[in-house]
Design a protein around this motif. Sequence first.
Motif, PDB file in Angstrom:
ATOM      1  N   TRP A   1       0.840  -1.208   0.000  1.00 15.57           N
ATOM      2  CA  TRP A   1       0.000   0.000   0.000  1.00 15.57           C
ATOM      3  C   TRP A   1       0.876   1.262   0.000  1.00 15.57           C
ATOM      4  O   TRP A   1       0.496   2.286  -0.564  1.00 15.57           O
TER       5      TRP A   1
ATOM      6  N   VAL B   1       2.741  10.148  -9.752  1.00 17.93           N
ATOM      7  CA  VAL B   1       2.213  10.230 -11.121  1.00 17.93           C
ATOM      8  C   VAL B   1       1.134  11.301 -11.209  1.00 17.93           C
ATOM      9  O   VAL B   1       1.068  12.070 -12.183  1.00 17.93           O
ATOM     10  N   LEU B   2       0.275  11.384 -10.201  1.00 15.33           N
ATOM     11  CA  LEU B   2      -0.789  12.392 -10.191  1.00 15.33           C
ATOM     12  C   LEU B   2      -0.206  13.801 -10.171  1.00 15.33           C
ATOM     13  O   LEU B   2      -0.656  14.687 -10.915  1.00 15.33           O
TER      14      LEU B   2
ATOM     15  N   ALA C   1       1.869   1.794  -3.637  1.00 10.72           N
ATOM     16  CA  ALA C   1       0.725   2.297  -4.406  1.00 10.72           C
ATOM     17  C   ALA C   1       0.475   3.767  -4.115  1.00 10.72           C
ATOM     18  O   ALA C   1       0.202   4.566  -5.029  1.00 10.72           O
TER      19      ALA C   1
ATOM     20  N   GLY D   1       1.252   6.345  -7.066  1.00 17.94           N
ATOM     21  CA  GLY D   1       0.025   7.037  -7.501  1.00 17.94           C
ATOM     22  C   GLY D   1       0.104   8.525  -7.262  1.00 17.94           C
ATOM     23  O   GLY D   1      -0.258   9.334  -8.130  1.00 17.94           O
TER      24      GLY D   1
END
Length: 534
Positions: A246, A256-257, A249, A253
């Motif tokens: 987690w 990248v965002l 992730a 995430g």
Amino acid sequence: MASQTAAPEQSGPQAQQEMSHRQIMEALTGLLAAFFTAILSSTIVANALPTIMSDLHGTQTDFAWVITAALLANAATTPIWGKLADLYNKKVLVQLSIVVFVAGSVMAGLSETIPLLLVARVIQGIAMGGLTALAQAIIGTMIPPRNRGKYSGYMGAVMAVGTAGGPLLGGFIVDSPLGWRWTFFVCVPLAVVALVLLQVTLKIQHVRRPAKIDWLGSILLTTGVSLLLVWVSFAGNPQYYDWISWQSALMVGGGVLLLALLVLVESKVEQPIIPLKIISERTTALAILASVAVGIAMFGSSTFLGQYFQVARGATPTEAGLLTLPMIAGNLAGSVASGLLITRTGKWKGYLIAGSILLIGGLGLAGTMNHTTELWHAGIFTAVLGLGLGMLMQNLVLAVQNTVRAADIGTASASVAFFRSVGGAIGVSVLGAVLVNRVSELATQGLAAAGIPVQGGSAGSSMDLAHMPEPVREIMRAAYGDATAEVFLISAVVAVVALVSVLFIKEKPLRRTVDIQPETAGKSTTAELAPAGR
């Protein structure tokens, strides 16, 4: 003292007078002195790091992050410095970056813990971003691309001498009664000399322009890149988290965002920190891709070379500095020779291709090394590596500067330097993680074969070999020596990206004017040219 003839800020046509070689060299004296100080300051700690890690009880991960912290700060701030260079007085900005660098160096020399040292390295990295971007921008606004190869070669020579002198001087200081802290303090008087020289010799005209800094883009850029680098540094380490978890992730995430939002912001703002229009141009885009690969290969391999000589081969810091000389000599020869030949012939793509091939070859050869490799073999391998780097680094910037207007040279040059530094930060971080895991595996196997019990998963986590029992120390030396080969092999594979990229770059003749001339004949618009500096 001769100074540059600059056009006053006025409307109406007025031709820009080209500077003579003597005027250019006078203007570059202080700039090259500042650049030399920064390069020396960043490389002088290379052979001191194993000693620093032992003294401050650091691990292999800490070792990598002492390098990564400076590279990350360098990368994140280079585009900001580049934009500032297009908007504000470049001379004042160079002097400011030197002052910041001195502050970081003093703080690093006084550090008593790894976290404090990392903060100091971040401050040094911020200043290095400024010196890197501003040096390229000032050269770009004074010298036409057709003549720039020679002067870029001089900068490459200064870089090579600073890179060579740094480890040697650092090793000598560490082995002397002064101790490793003086590897940071010794650069302070050099910086003061550079400040004085800059004030006296650098005469460039500044043209005032409306200034807007894309602070939102800067924040998104810094946080997005930082988050991804933190992730790759600790993922897969049993003490932190798995590659698939987690935490992974969340970090991937989030990174990248943030970078996706950066692209959106840069497409909307008036003066973006990384102009998408510039970096999407074919030559610039391919040069940037090649620079990322070069950064990974250059910083990733050179960072662990000094460690290989000291930890795996038992060399002293001074001896490690001497053993890195073949790579520096290759870098110096490649940079100066290619720069002079490019100025003479106007052709540059062939040197990029040759440099990429030599880079891949040198890294591949270095990938065959282990803890028993003959040192003269290692010298040949690293000399080939250095020759490739020398032919690539400055000439990739030259190729990009040849495609943009003088008003955008600071931003374009900074973009290339930014992605090269990002590549370097990624390289050091990822390759450092690979090295940690591989050393741990080999150390565990070696200790098990010798019948020595391993406590938990700690094998290979410590770099304090001096206080280990002799049998354990020898096993750890062999583990570091054999694991380093994997770092070079991975770098060689990445360097293939640089070769593919430069193969697809279209060679454009180097223009003989500082700025891009309008295609329409009749009216001269040279009043729009940058008067040799902004």
